[in-house]
Write a protein that holds these residues in place. Structure first.
Motif, PDB file in Angstrom:
ATOM      1  N   THR A 175     -10.192 -12.536  -1.387  1.00 22.98           N
ATOM      2  CA  THR A 175      -9.188 -11.490  -1.553  1.00 22.98           C
ATOM      3  C   THR A 175      -7.781 -12.083  -1.616  1.00 22.98           C
ATOM      4  O   THR A 175      -7.517 -13.175  -1.113  1.00 22.98           O
ATOM      5  N   TYR A 176      -6.907 -11.319  -2.228  1.00 25.92           N
ATOM      6  CA  TYR A 176      -5.492 -11.703  -2.348  1.00 25.92           C
ATOM      7  C   TYR A 176      -4.670 -10.425  -2.355  1.00 25.92           C
ATOM      8  O   TYR A 176      -5.080  -9.412  -2.939  1.00 25.92           O
ATOM      9  N   TYR A 177      -3.503 -10.484  -1.703  1.00 25.31           N
ATOM     10  CA  TYR A 177      -2.652  -9.300  -1.578  1.00 25.31           C
ATOM     11  C   TYR A 177      -1.197  -9.641  -1.874  1.00 25.31           C
ATOM     12  O   TYR A 177      -0.763 -10.777  -1.685  1.00 25.31           O
ATOM     13  N   ILE A 178      -0.459  -8.623  -2.266  1.00 23.23           N
ATOM     14  CA  ILE A 178       0.983  -8.815  -2.389  1.00 23.23           C
ATOM     15  C   ILE A 178       1.578  -8.930  -0.990  1.00 23.23           C
ATOM     16  O   ILE A 178       1.007  -8.436  -0.006  1.00 23.23           O
ATOM     17  N   ASP A 179       2.730  -9.576  -0.919  1.00 25.05           N
ATOM     18  CA  ASP A 179       3.327  -9.868   0.379  1.00 25.05           C
ATOM     19  C   ASP A 179       3.592  -8.612   1.214  1.00 25.05           C
ATOM     20  O   ASP A 179       3.437  -8.632   2.436  1.00 25.05           O
ATOM     21  N   SER A 180       3.978  -7.532   0.557  1.00 24.82           N
ATOM     22  CA  SER A 180       4.384  -6.340   1.306  1.00 24.82           C
ATOM     23  C   SER A 180       3.222  -5.661   2.040  1.00 24.82           C
ATOM     24  O   SER A 180       3.464  -4.833   2.918  1.00 24.82           O
ATOM     25  N   VAL A 181       1.983  -6.013   1.701  1.00 28.50           N
ATOM     26  CA  VAL A 181       0.843  -5.389   2.378  1.00 28.50           C
ATOM     27  C   VAL A 181      -0.010  -6.403   3.147  1.00 28.50           C
ATOM     28  O   VAL A 181      -0.950  -6.009   3.841  1.00 28.50           O
ATOM     29  N   LYS A 182       0.312  -7.673   3.033  1.00 29.02           N
ATOM     30  CA  LYS A 182      -0.466  -8.700   3.746  1.00 29.02           C
ATOM     31  C   LYS A 182      -0.443  -8.433   5.239  1.00 29.02           C
ATOM     32  O   LYS A 182       0.601  -8.132   5.823  1.00 29.02           O
ATOM     33  N   GLY A 183      -1.605  -8.538   5.849  1.00 32.36           N
ATOM     34  CA  GLY A 183      -1.729  -8.290   7.278  1.00 32.36           C
ATOM     35  C   GLY A 183      -1.894  -6.818   7.631  1.00 32.36           C
ATOM     36  O   GLY A 183      -2.212  -6.486   8.773  1.00 32.36           O
ATOM     37  N   ARG A 184      -1.680  -5.938   6.661  1.00 33.86           N
ATOM     38  CA  ARG A 184      -1.838  -4.495   6.895  1.00 33.86           C
ATOM     39  C   ARG A 184      -2.993  -3.908   6.100  1.00 33.86           C
ATOM     40  O   ARG A 184      -3.661  -2.987   6.577  1.00 33.86           O
ATOM     41  N   PHE A 185      -3.195  -4.390   4.896  1.00 36.39           N
ATOM     42  CA  PHE A 185      -4.239  -3.869   4.016  1.00 36.39           C
ATOM     43  C   PHE A 185      -5.365  -4.882   3.907  1.00 36.39           C
ATOM     44  O   PHE A 185      -5.135  -6.102   3.964  1.00 36.39           O
ATOM     45  N   ALA A 186      -6.587  -4.375   3.715  1.00 41.64           N
ATOM     46  CA  ALA A 186      -7.729  -5.264   3.541  1.00 41.64           C
ATOM     47  C   ALA A 186      -8.726  -4.627   2.588  1.00 41.64           C
ATOM     48  O   ALA A 186      -9.044  -3.429   2.720  1.00 41.64           O
ATOM     49  N   ILE A 187      -9.224  -5.426   1.659  1.00 40.19           N
ATOM     50  CA  ILE A 187     -10.227  -4.961   0.697  1.00 40.19           C
ATOM     51  C   ILE A 187     -11.587  -5.503   1.123  1.00 40.19           C
ATOM     52  O   ILE A 187     -11.727  -6.689   1.447  1.00 40.19           O
ATOM     53  N   SER A 188     -12.568  -4.626   1.113  1.00 42.46           N
ATOM     54  CA  SER A 188     -13.931  -5.040   1.430  1.00 42.46           C
ATOM     55  C   SER A 188     -14.882  -4.337   0.477  1.00 42.46           C
ATOM     56  O   SER A 188     -14.493  -3.428  -0.252  1.00 42.46           O
ATOM     57  N   GLY A 189     -16.132  -4.780   0.492  1.00 39.11           N
ATOM     58  CA  GLY A 189     -17.108  -4.181  -0.394  1.00 39.11           C
ATOM     59  C   GLY A 189     -18.441  -3.979   0.282  1.00 39.11           C
ATOM     60  O   GLY A 189     -18.806  -4.734   1.190  1.00 39.11           O
ATOM     61  N   GLU A 191       2.027  -0.919  -9.758  1.00 40.36           N
ATOM     62  CA  GLU A 191       2.074  -2.293  -9.265  1.00 40.36           C
ATOM     63  C   GLU A 191       0.742  -2.708  -8.670  1.00 40.36           C
ATOM     64  O   GLU A 191      -0.004  -1.896  -8.105  1.00 40.36           O
ATOM     65  N   PHE A 192       0.469  -3.986  -8.799  1.00 43.72           N
ATOM     66  CA  PHE A 192      -0.718  -4.579  -8.200  1.00 43.72           C
ATOM     67  C   PHE A 192      -0.564  -4.615  -6.686  1.00 43.72           C
ATOM     68  O   PHE A 192       0.524  -4.912  -6.175  1.00 43.72           O
ATOM     69  N   VAL A 193      -1.665  -4.310  -5.977  1.00 40.00           N
ATOM     70  CA  VAL A 193      -1.654  -4.325  -4.514  1.00 40.00           C
ATOM     71  C   VAL A 193      -2.528  -5.452  -3.972  1.00 40.00           C
ATOM     72  O   VAL A 193      -2.108  -6.228  -3.106  1.00 40.00           O
ATOM     73  N   GLY A 194      -3.742  -5.558  -4.456  1.00 39.65           N
ATOM     74  CA  GLY A 194      -4.657  -6.573  -3.950  1.00 39.65           C
ATOM     75  C   GLY A 194      -5.901  -6.630  -4.805  1.00 39.65           C
ATOM     76  O   GLY A 194      -6.162  -5.742  -5.617  1.00 39.65           O
ATOM     77  N   ILE A 195      -6.663  -7.708  -4.601  1.00 34.57           N
ATOM     78  CA  ILE A 195      -7.846  -7.925  -5.421  1.00 34.57           C
ATOM     79  C   ILE A 195      -8.957  -8.562  -4.601  1.00 34.57           C
ATOM     80  O   ILE A 195      -8.692  -9.332  -3.662  1.00 34.57           O
ATOM     81  N   ARG A 196     -10.184  -8.196  -4.937  1.00 34.32           N
ATOM     82  CA  ARG A 196     -11.376  -8.831  -4.380  1.00 34.32           C
ATOM     83  C   ARG A 196     -12.080  -9.487  -5.561  1.00 34.32           C
ATOM     84  O   ARG A 196     -12.589  -8.795  -6.445  1.00 34.32           O
ATOM     85  N   ASP A 200     -14.122  -8.540 -10.892  1.00 32.78           N
ATOM     86  CA  ASP A 200     -12.961  -8.580 -10.004  1.00 32.78           C
ATOM     87  C   ASP A 200     -12.552  -7.122  -9.780  1.00 32.78           C
ATOM     88  O   ASP A 200     -12.371  -6.370 -10.748  1.00 32.78           O
ATOM     89  N   MET A 201     -12.426  -6.746  -8.514  1.00 32.81           N
ATOM     90  CA  MET A 201     -12.055  -5.370  -8.180  1.00 32.81           C
ATOM     91  C   MET A 201     -10.657  -5.378  -7.573  1.00 32.81           C
ATOM     92  O   MET A 201     -10.407  -6.085  -6.599  1.00 32.81           O
ATOM     93  N   ALA A 202      -9.786  -4.583  -8.149  1.00 33.48           N
ATOM     94  CA  ALA A 202      -8.393  -4.580  -7.703  1.00 33.48           C
ATOM     95  C   ALA A 202      -7.941  -3.181  -7.338  1.00 33.48           C
ATOM     96  O   ALA A 202      -8.527  -2.185  -7.773  1.00 33.48           O
TER      97      ALA A 202
END
Length: 122
Positions: free
Chosen positions: A57-71, A46-51, A33-35
């Motif tokens: 993927t999962y994100y905290i509400d404050s970054v949803k729709g703005r941040f994206a994790i990819s690999g 603070e946690f931001v998001g995880i792949r 799991d990469m976070a």
């Protein structure tokens, strides 16, 4: 022993974008799991998001729709694409690797990068 190296931080104006990279060595990131976490001045990390498993993927509400994790498996690198940046996104950003076990408590993550500074000006 997995080693993680972040890059891509910098100074950007509000509304701008940055892409952070987390290059992994010593193990394939797909086995973990990469976070992404962040720590702003004077605040706790603070946690931001995880792949996680299967690339979910999962994100905290404050970054949803703005941040994206990819690999990128070929490069063994995980990315955090950050769009529509806000001054409150200013922080040191860390990537972390932990077992495929669900959850995103800091204690779960065995391996951490050194962090990269992101500063968003208003």
């Amino acid at each position: 022993q997995v080693q993680l190296v972040e890059s891509g931080g910098g100074l950007v104006q509000a509304g701008g974008s940055l892409r952070l990279s987390c290059a992994a060595s010593g193990g394939a990131f797909s086995n973990y799991d990469m976070a992404w976490f962040r720590q702003a001045p004077g605040r706790e990390r603070e946690f931001v998001g995880i792949r996680g498993t299967y690339g979910i993927t999962y994100y905290i509400d404050s970054v949803k729709g703005r941040f994206a994790i990819s690999g990128d498996n070929a490069k063994n690198t995980v990315y955090l694409q950050m769009n529509s940046l806000k001054p409150e996104d200013t922080a040191v950003y860390y990537c972390a690797a932990g077992p495929h076990s669900g959850g995103f408590n800091e204690q779960k993550f065995n391996y951490w990068g050194q962090g990269t500074q992101v500063t968003v000006s208003s």
